[in-house]
Design a protein around this motif. Structure first.
Motif, PDB file in Angstrom:
ATOM      1  N   ILE A  61       0.707  -1.186   0.106  1.00 48.77           N
ATOM      2  CA  ILE A  61      -0.045   0.096  -0.018  1.00 48.77           C
ATOM      3  C   ILE A  61       0.950   1.017  -0.093  1.00 48.77           C
ATOM      4  N   ASP A  62       1.960   1.166   0.937  1.00 51.55           N
ATOM      5  CA  ASP A  62       2.779   2.581   1.011  1.00 51.55           C
ATOM      6  C   ASP A  62       3.828   2.792  -0.141  1.00 51.55           C
ATOM      7  N   ASP A  63       4.461   1.788  -0.545  1.00 57.62           N
ATOM      8  CA  ASP A  63       5.785   1.731  -1.526  1.00 57.62           C
ATOM      9  C   ASP A  63       5.285   1.304  -3.084  1.00 57.62           C
ATOM     10  N   VAL A  64       5.079   2.445  -3.641  1.00 54.88           N
ATOM     11  CA  VAL A  64       4.802   2.454  -5.167  1.00 54.88           C
ATOM     12  C   VAL A  64       5.927   1.571  -5.763  1.00 54.88           C
ATOM     13  N   ASP A  65       7.105   1.661  -5.723  1.00 58.04           N
ATOM     14  CA  ASP A  65       7.961   0.859  -6.497  1.00 58.04           C
ATOM     15  C   ASP A  65       7.841  -0.741  -5.911  1.00 58.04           C
ATOM     16  N   TYR A  66       7.637  -1.068  -4.652  1.00 57.06           N
ATOM     17  CA  TYR A  66       7.532  -2.050  -4.331  1.00 57.06           C
ATOM     18  C   TYR A  66       6.202  -2.970  -5.115  1.00 57.06           C
ATOM     19  N   ARG A  67       5.272  -2.100  -5.059  1.00 58.95           N
ATOM     20  CA  ARG A  67       4.102  -2.428  -5.650  1.00 58.95           C
ATOM     21  C   ARG A  67       4.055  -2.915  -7.308  1.00 58.95           C
ATOM     22  N   CYS A  68       4.918  -1.993  -7.851  1.00 57.19           N
ATOM     23  CA  CYS A  68       5.153  -2.111  -9.336  1.00 57.19           C
ATOM     24  C   CYS A  68       6.080  -3.696  -9.421  1.00 57.19           C
ATOM     25  N   TYR A  69       7.099  -3.672  -8.523  1.00 62.02           N
ATOM     26  CA  TYR A  69       7.808  -4.940  -8.446  1.00 62.02           C
ATOM     27  C   TYR A  69       6.724  -6.060  -8.337  1.00 62.02           C
ATOM     28  N   ILE A  70       6.162  -6.207  -7.417  1.00 67.09           N
ATOM     29  CA  ILE A  70       5.074  -7.304  -7.014  1.00 67.09           C
ATOM     30  C   ILE A  70       4.197  -7.548  -8.457  1.00 67.09           C
ATOM     31  N   ASN A  71       3.520  -6.698  -8.698  1.00 67.00           N
ATOM     32  CA  ASN A  71       2.932  -6.747  -9.837  1.00 67.00           C
ATOM     33  C   ASN A  71       3.517  -7.533 -11.151  1.00 67.00           C
ATOM     34  N   SER A  72       4.971  -7.186 -11.264  1.00 68.89           N
ATOM     35  CA  SER A  72       5.609  -7.443 -12.594  1.00 68.89           C
ATOM     36  C   SER A  72       5.569  -9.126 -12.229  1.00 68.89           C
ATOM     37  N   HIS A  73       5.762  -9.309 -10.991  1.00 71.23           N
ATOM     38  CA  HIS A  73       5.957 -10.757 -10.739  1.00 71.23           C
ATOM     39  C   HIS A  73       4.703 -11.598 -11.111  1.00 71.23           C
ATOM     40  N   ILE A  74       3.492 -11.112 -10.541  1.00 71.50           N
ATOM     41  CA  ILE A  74       2.369 -11.587 -10.582  1.00 71.50           C
ATOM     42  C   ILE A  74       2.100 -11.842 -12.226  1.00 71.50           C
ATOM     43  N   ILE A  75       2.417 -11.003 -13.136  1.00 69.94           N
ATOM     44  CA  ILE A  75       2.350 -11.028 -14.602  1.00 69.94           C
ATOM     45  C   ILE A  75       3.165 -12.218 -14.783  1.00 69.94           C
ATOM     46  N   GLU A  76       4.488 -12.485 -14.495  1.00 67.63           N
ATOM     47  CA  GLU A  76       5.321 -13.570 -14.629  1.00 67.63           C
ATOM     48  C   GLU A  76       4.484 -15.097 -14.024  1.00 67.63           C
ATOM     49  N   CYS A  77       3.768 -15.022 -13.063  1.00 63.30           N
ATOM     50  CA  CYS A  77       2.947 -16.002 -12.670  1.00 63.30           C
ATOM     51  C   CYS A  77       1.865 -16.360 -13.565  1.00 63.30           C
ATOM     52  N   LYS A  78       1.194 -15.326 -13.977  1.00 60.84           N
ATOM     53  CA  LYS A  78       0.171 -15.351 -14.767  1.00 60.84           C
ATOM     54  C   LYS A  78       0.478 -15.881 -16.235  1.00 60.84           C
ATOM     55  N   ASP A  79       1.721 -15.548 -16.712  1.00 59.33           N
ATOM     56  CA  ASP A  79       2.271 -15.930 -18.030  1.00 59.33           C
ATOM     57  C   ASP A  79       2.669 -17.426 -17.936  1.00 59.33           C
ATOM     58  N   ALA A  80       2.993 -17.980 -16.790  1.00 54.48           N
ATOM     59  CA  ALA A  80       3.544 -19.278 -16.375  1.00 54.48           C
ATOM     60  C   ALA A  80       2.397 -20.249 -16.400  1.00 54.48           C
ATOM     61  N   LEU A  81       1.088 -19.769 -16.510  1.00 54.01           N
ATOM     62  CA  LEU A  81      -0.218 -20.624 -16.474  1.00 54.01           C
ATOM     63  C   LEU A  81      -0.499 -21.093 -17.521  1.00 54.01           C
ATOM     64  N   TYR A  82       0.045 -20.216 -18.570  1.00 52.02           N
ATOM     65  CA  TYR A  82      -0.509 -20.272 -20.065  1.00 52.02           C
ATOM     66  C   TYR A  82       0.506 -21.369 -20.713  1.00 52.02           C
TER      67      TYR A  82
END
Length: 95
Positions: A61-82
């Motif tokens: 919630i507080d750290d925008v850079d960390y949130r972007c970092y986590i979002n990019s990892h979620i995208i990797e996880c999503k791509d791995a499902l395909y």
């Protein structure tokens, strides 16, 4: 999305949350660990991990850079499902 189950090792709801691109936390059990590509920031102990999860949520919630970092990892996880069957077959032919 938070999946705090002690018993559920890899639920469809976790897969659906990743597929929707949601920031996802899950208990460090079985298939959850694999679905989240072994990213400790997204895993927690379902019994004693409440304070750890709270800290992680506050950081997102507080750290925008960390949130972007986590979002990019979620995208990797999503791509791995395909699973691209055609690509896998081409790779098998080349091997």
């Amino acid at each position: 999305f938070i999946l705090p189950s002690y018993y559920d090792d890899a639920s469809n709801s976790l897969i659906e949350a990743l597929g929707a691109g949601k920031i996802t936390f899950a208990s460090a059990r079985g298939g959850n660990v694999e679905l989240l590509l072994y990213k400790n920031e997204l895993l927690f102990c379902p019994i004693h991990g409440a304070s750890d999860l709270h800290r992680k949520l506050e950081k997102i919630i507080d750290d925008v850079d960390y949130r972007c970092y986590i979002n990019s990892h979620i995208i990797e996880c999503k791509d791995a499902l395909y699973f691209d069957w055609a690509r896998k077959m081409k790779q098998a032919i080349l091997v």
